[in-house]
Design an enzyme around this catalytic site. Sequence first.
Site, PDB file in Angstrom:
ATOM      1  N   GLU A 116      -1.418 -56.424 -57.410  1.00  0.00           N
ATOM      2  CA  GLU A 116      -0.976 -55.269 -58.117  1.00  0.00           C
ATOM      3  C   GLU A 116       0.556 -54.773 -57.210  1.00  0.00           C
ATOM      4  OE1 GLU A 116      -1.658 -55.067 -61.045  1.00  0.00           O
ATOM      5  OE2 GLU A 116      -3.602 -55.307 -61.394  1.00  0.00           O
ATOM      6  N   HIS A 139      -4.103 -46.989 -57.234  1.00  0.00           N
ATOM      7  CA  HIS A 139      -4.883 -47.639 -58.315  1.00  0.00           C
ATOM      8  C   HIS A 139      -6.374 -47.649 -58.106  1.00  0.00           C
ATOM      9  CE1 HIS A 139      -5.755 -49.936 -61.641  1.00  0.00           C
ATOM     10  NE2 HIS A 139      -6.113 -51.133 -60.872  1.00  0.00           N
ATOM     11  N   HIS A 141     -10.457 -47.565 -60.537  1.00  0.00           N
ATOM     12  CA  HIS A 141     -11.470 -47.585 -61.704  1.00  0.00           C
ATOM     13  C   HIS A 141     -12.353 -46.620 -61.847  1.00  0.00           C
ATOM     14  CE1 HIS A 141     -10.728 -52.344 -61.416  1.00  0.00           C
ATOM     15  NE2 HIS A 141      -9.402 -51.746 -61.812  1.00  0.00           N
ATOM     16  N   GLU A 169      -8.229 -25.645 -64.116  1.00  0.00           N
ATOM     17  CA  GLU A 169      -7.298 -26.081 -63.107  1.00  0.00           C
ATOM     18  C   GLU A 169      -6.432 -27.499 -63.127  1.00  0.00           C
ATOM     19  OE1 GLU A 169      -8.147 -24.933 -58.952  1.00  0.00           O
ATOM     20  OE2 GLU A 169      -8.852 -23.109 -59.790  1.00  0.00           O
ATOM     21  N   HIS A 210      -9.136 -50.052 -68.430  1.00  0.00           N
ATOM     22  CA  HIS A 210      -8.940 -50.650 -67.129  1.00  0.00           C
ATOM     23  C   HIS A 210      -8.888 -49.637 -66.122  1.00  0.00           C
ATOM     24  CE1 HIS A 210      -6.894 -53.723 -64.229  1.00  0.00           C
ATOM     25  NE2 HIS A 210      -7.093 -52.693 -63.484  1.00  0.00           N
TER      26      HIS A 210
HETATM   27  O1  2HA Z   1      -7.284 -55.312 -57.254  1.00  0.00           O
HETATM   28  O2  2HA Z   1      -8.014 -53.509 -59.435  1.00  0.00           O
HETATM   29  O3  2HA Z   1      -5.962 -54.062 -61.073  1.00  0.00           O
HETATM   30  C1  2HA Z   1      -7.934 -55.330 -58.091  1.00  0.00           C
HETATM   31  C2  2HA Z   1      -7.393 -54.617 -59.441  1.00  0.00           C
HETATM   32  C3  2HA Z   1      -6.389 -55.058 -60.212  1.00  0.00           C
HETATM   33 ZN    ZN Z   2      -7.629 -52.447 -61.610  1.00  0.00          ZN
END
Ligand code: 2HA
Ligand code: ZN
Length: 273
Positions: A116, A139, A141, A169, A210
């Site tokens: 990414e 980033h 999940h 909050e 995602h």
């Molecule tokens: O690196 O999360 O979106 C793996 C991920 C790609």
């Molecule tokens: Zn990801």
Amino acid sequence: MKDILTADFMTEMIRTTGNMYRQGWDERNSGNISLLLDETEVKDYVNLKAVLRSLPTGFKTPELDGKYFLVTGTGKYFKNVEYAPEVNLGLVRLTDGGGTAELLWGLTDGGGLTSEFPAHMMSHDVRLRIDPMHRVVMHCHPANLLAMTFVHSLDEREFTRTLWQMCTECIMIFPDGVNVLPWMLCGTNAIGEATAEKMKTARLVVWALHGIYGAGRDLDETFGLIETAEKGAEIYLKIAHLPRLNHITDDMLHQIERRYGVKAREGYLAQAR
Ligand code: 2HA
Ligand code: ZN
């Protein structure tokens, strides 16, 4: 040269990836972080003239030319960063108008930068124009935010308002709200450009079905931003199917705005009475 593993930015990165893993946000090789560093921060730890490898990025970000980033590697597991930072992280300098990343340290097994990388660099580019103190793109999940994108409207105002209504909050931590991208193929320049566009108006960008992107001034702040949104999503999922007897109203949110000097995103709350 000083030992880079003792640098503040390195210990913070190692702690952050470990904490994110233990939060359950980064299963297997998921997630990625990039931390912008000043040359003055890195010059005592790496030889700035010794480029180990030159990695083509496949895009240009001229404003970031010459800038340094500590990033997670592609295919690497967050849970392993603390045991082998030099394998799982890389320190790079962008050159060639952002078209090349020069590896100065790390990725010792020959690995590459996070898949990414485009979304990260394009987001740094945008956030730096808005906030010169900006440093981090993250980033991951988180399960509740991800789950919420399956059952909640993806309208940004509605999504943001729901999160603000889940914990008192939330509005203090992300008054600019949460932007939302529809499902797109990850790892591409296209999702990078779309994410950066969304970063113009909010520091949190949900990738529907995602995960989420956060941007901030340091690792702690950015972690906290995602953590707070994820808490809101967790409460939402706990109560979404139950009759709701009590509410955080727009009037209450306006009271928080006044008391704590935050300004909710324009048009996201009903006019104050
Ligand atoms: O690196 O999360 O979106 C793996 C991920 C790609
Ligand atoms: Zn990801």
